[in-house]
Design a protein around this motif. Structure first.
Motif, PDB file in Angstrom:
ATOM      1  N   LEU A 132      -0.253   1.825   6.448  1.00 34.64           N
ATOM      2  CA  LEU A 132       0.124   1.637   5.051  1.00 34.64           C
ATOM      3  C   LEU A 132       0.333   0.156   4.757  1.00 34.64           C
ATOM      4  O   LEU A 132       0.771  -0.608   5.620  1.00 34.64           O
ATOM      5  CB  LEU A 132       1.400   2.413   4.725  1.00 34.64           C
ATOM      6  CG  LEU A 132       1.223   3.828   4.154  1.00 34.64           C
ATOM      7  CD1 LEU A 132       0.506   4.723   5.149  1.00 34.64           C
ATOM      8  CD2 LEU A 132       2.576   4.427   3.806  1.00 34.64           C
ATOM      9  N   THR A 133       0.015  -0.238   3.552  1.00 38.33           N
ATOM     10  CA  THR A 133       0.245  -1.618   3.139  1.00 38.33           C
ATOM     11  C   THR A 133       1.719  -1.820   2.807  1.00 38.33           C
ATOM     12  O   THR A 133       2.480  -0.868   2.624  1.00 38.33           O
ATOM     13  CB  THR A 133      -0.598  -1.960   1.904  1.00 38.33           C
ATOM     14  OG1 THR A 133      -0.145  -1.162   0.802  1.00 38.33           O
ATOM     15  CG2 THR A 133      -2.077  -1.688   2.155  1.00 38.33           C
ATOM     16  N   THR A 134       2.088  -3.085   2.703  1.00 36.58           N
ATOM     17  CA  THR A 134       3.460  -3.394   2.309  1.00 36.58           C
ATOM     18  C   THR A 134       3.771  -2.811   0.932  1.00 36.58           C
ATOM     19  O   THR A 134       4.873  -2.301   0.691  1.00 36.58           O
ATOM     20  CB  THR A 134       3.681  -4.915   2.302  1.00 36.58           C
ATOM     21  OG1 THR A 134       3.334  -5.459   3.577  1.00 36.58           O
ATOM     22  CG2 THR A 134       5.141  -5.254   2.003  1.00 36.58           C
ATOM     23  N   ALA A 135       2.794  -2.865   0.032  1.00 42.48           N
ATOM     24  CA  ALA A 135       2.996  -2.317  -1.317  1.00 42.48           C
ATOM     25  C   ALA A 135       3.239  -0.815  -1.267  1.00 42.48           C
ATOM     26  O   ALA A 135       4.082  -0.294  -2.003  1.00 42.48           O
ATOM     27  CB  ALA A 135       1.787  -2.626  -2.193  1.00 42.48           C
ATOM     28  N   GLN A 136       2.497  -0.107  -0.421  1.00 42.74           N
ATOM     29  CA  GLN A 136       2.672   1.339  -0.324  1.00 42.74           C
ATOM     30  C   GLN A 136       4.048   1.695   0.237  1.00 42.74           C
ATOM     31  O   GLN A 136       4.708   2.628  -0.224  1.00 42.74           O
ATOM     32  CB  GLN A 136       1.573   1.940   0.552  1.00 42.74           C
ATOM     33  CG  GLN A 136       0.202   1.930  -0.104  1.00 42.74           C
ATOM     34  CD  GLN A 136      -0.889   2.371   0.853  1.00 42.74           C
ATOM     35  OE1 GLN A 136      -0.982   1.897   1.981  1.00 42.74           O
ATOM     36  NE2 GLN A 136      -1.713   3.310   0.408  1.00 42.74           N
ATOM     37  N   ILE A 137       4.487   0.965   1.264  1.00 39.17           N
ATOM     38  CA  ILE A 137       5.804   1.226   1.848  1.00 39.17           C
ATOM     39  C   ILE A 137       6.899   0.918   0.832  1.00 39.17           C
ATOM     40  O   ILE A 137       7.871   1.664   0.686  1.00 39.17           O
ATOM     41  CB  ILE A 137       6.002   0.401   3.134  1.00 39.17           C
ATOM     42  CG1 ILE A 137       4.909   0.741   4.155  1.00 39.17           C
ATOM     43  CG2 ILE A 137       7.374   0.660   3.735  1.00 39.17           C
ATOM     44  CD1 ILE A 137       4.877  -0.192   5.352  1.00 39.17           C
ATOM     45  N   ALA A 138       6.728  -0.189   0.116  1.00 39.04           N
ATOM     46  CA  ALA A 138       7.714  -0.558  -0.907  1.00 39.04           C
ATOM     47  C   ALA A 138       7.779   0.500  -1.995  1.00 39.04           C
ATOM     48  O   ALA A 138       8.874   0.838  -2.477  1.00 39.04           O
ATOM     49  CB  ALA A 138       7.355  -1.920  -1.505  1.00 39.04           C
ATOM     50  N   ASN A 139       6.640   1.039  -2.386  1.00 38.02           N
ATOM     51  CA  ASN A 139       6.620   2.071  -3.417  1.00 38.02           C
ATOM     52  C   ASN A 139       7.344   3.324  -2.955  1.00 38.02           C
ATOM     53  O   ASN A 139       8.064   3.965  -3.731  1.00 38.02           O
ATOM     54  CB  ASN A 139       5.180   2.402  -3.786  1.00 38.02           C
ATOM     55  CG  ASN A 139       5.080   3.507  -4.822  1.00 38.02           C
ATOM     56  OD1 ASN A 139       5.480   3.340  -5.966  1.00 38.02           O
ATOM     57  ND2 ASN A 139       4.543   4.658  -4.435  1.00 38.02           N
ATOM     58  N   ALA A 140       7.170   3.691  -1.681  1.00 37.21           N
ATOM     59  CA  ALA A 140       7.813   4.898  -1.155  1.00 37.21           C
ATOM     60  C   ALA A 140       9.328   4.789  -1.202  1.00 37.21           C
ATOM     61  O   ALA A 140      10.019   5.781  -1.460  1.00 37.21           O
ATOM     62  CB  ALA A 140       7.353   5.151   0.274  1.00 37.21           C
TER      63      ALA A 140
END
Length: 407
Positions: A132-140
């Motif tokens: 997962l990208t940093t953006a995806q983890i941040a969104n979660a």
């Protein structure tokens, strides 16, 4: 298959963690950073070469290339004082054959390092194993990208400074909590992608279920592992009815349930029937039970919303009231029991306590629409559209707003 790379994203996601796991076993888990960089170098090589010269054995090609890239990186790492020790280690890799089982699951357990805070364990593992990208983890986690990036960087630095490597757990249950958290975030991102284009990541969903099945085999007595697997199966079963043409999202109350994957539904419900009696349910088993209530109903009207409301209340208690999304879902279930007007005050209080909570305006718009307060519902829909970056959700909300205006 991608015309540009000659390989689909699902294969990339499968190959990368397997390759990283093999390098870690060969050169030692203390070399995590260098191994991860070597795998990324090899992936770039593959992107450039496979489009015109695809290998017969992609995994073997990627592993061999990553090993060469590892050697190159170690030999050129003049900044490290232990450079000579690293070069010597290349000539005498760690002894022993690969452990049985799936490399990705092993790597998942290794990355959940016991010396790191749980939040750092999960973030690092989502990046290294799930891809997962940093953006995806941040969104979660509904956090800024910079916060997640710093969390991952600090975790890597701490492990590098510690120098103790990645110790294997003595038993599967030792790191079960963060491992389950990782798989749950994978499930969430697969079915509610950060961008919404596409609305669902089929490869990530398949990998999450694959790892959950392996974990279930390794921890057959854990009701939480069984609960998470059941939740995954029941969630995945809805996909044929959840996403329509042009990636249009179809809400649960509008889905044609005859299109649900019956085999996955039956498997998930059978798993719940086997583990729920006598269990002390944790968060994942409770969420699976909620999904099970939906799966047993033929439509929204026949759903046992009273039971769902109780299950969400239990889930709030099990998580210590720390997750406002659970409270939001409990309010929705309560509205199905008591009517929308009765819960709007509770929704306002939740929104005041958690101003960044996603979906609040979308829920408010739906409740106001059900209450016949059309003008207020339209305003709430517009705020909800402005608040989301998910393309599929924006499209769905705009359609609801248009239908509200047509009505």
């Amino acid at each position: 298959m991608s015309a540009r790379t000659g390989v689909d994203e699902g294969l990339w996601r499968e190959l990368a963690p397997q390759t990283l796991g093999r390098l870690l076993r060969t050169y030692g888990s203390a070399q995590f950073d260098v191994c991860e960089d070597a795998v990324q170098d090899a992936l770039l090589d593959a992107h450039r070469q496979w489009a015109t010269r695809p290998p017969d054995d992609p995994q073997a090609w990627l592993t061999a290339t990553a090993r060469r890239r590892y050697v190159d990186r170690v030999r050129s790492d003049v900044r490290r004082r232990d450079r000579e020790d690293r070069v010597a280690r290349l000539d005498a890799p760690l002894a022993g054959k690969a452990a049985r089982g799936d490399d990705a699951l092993l790597l998942l357990q290794l990355c959940c390092h016991p010396d790191l805070p749980r939040s750092a364990q999960v973030a690092l593992t989502l990046r290294a194993v799930a891809g997962l990208t940093t953006a995806q983890i941040a969104n979660a986690y509904q956090l800024p990208e910079t916060t997640i990036a710093q969390r991952i960087t600090r975790a890597k630095r701490r492990l590098a400074d510690d120098g103790s490597g990645f110790p294997r757990p003595e038993h599967t249950g030792e790191r079960l909590g963060p491992v389950l958290d990782v798989l749950y975030v994978m499930l969430t991102e697969a079915h509610h992608t950060t961008s919404g284009a596409p609305a669902r990541d089929a490869d990530l969903a398949a990998e999450a279920i694959h790892l959950a099945r392996l974990l279930r085999q390794a921890s057959p007595q854990s009701t939480e592992v069984a609960g998470l697997l059941a939740l995954m199966l029941l969630t995945e079963a809805r996909h044929p009815a959840r996403v329509g043409p042009l990636d249009r999202l179809v809400p649960l109350d509008e889905q044609d349930r005859t299109r649900w994957d019956r085999a996955l539904v039956d498997e998930g419900l059978a798993l719940l029937d086997a583990v729920v009696p006598g269990a002390s349910p944790g968060p994942y088993l409770l969420q699976a039970c909620i999904a099970g209530v939906h799966a047993r109903a033929t439509d929204t009207a026949s759903t046992d919303w009273a039971e769902i409301q109780v299950l969400y209340a239990l889930l709030e208690r099990a998580t210590g009231g720390r997750n406002p999304t659970i409270s939001l879902n409990r309010i929705v279930a309560q509205a199905m029991n008591t009517g929308p007007e009765a819960v709007l005050a509770s929704l306002d209080a939740l929104a005041a306590a958690h101003p960044r909570l996603p979906r609040v305006d979308a829920v408010r718009a739906h409740l106001l629409e059900r209450a016949g307060r059309t003008a207020e519902a339209a305003s709430a829909y517009r705020r909800a559209i402005a608040a989301t970056v998910n393309v599929a959700e924006q499209r769905h909300l705009r359609e609801r707003l248009r239908r509200l205006g047509d009505g």
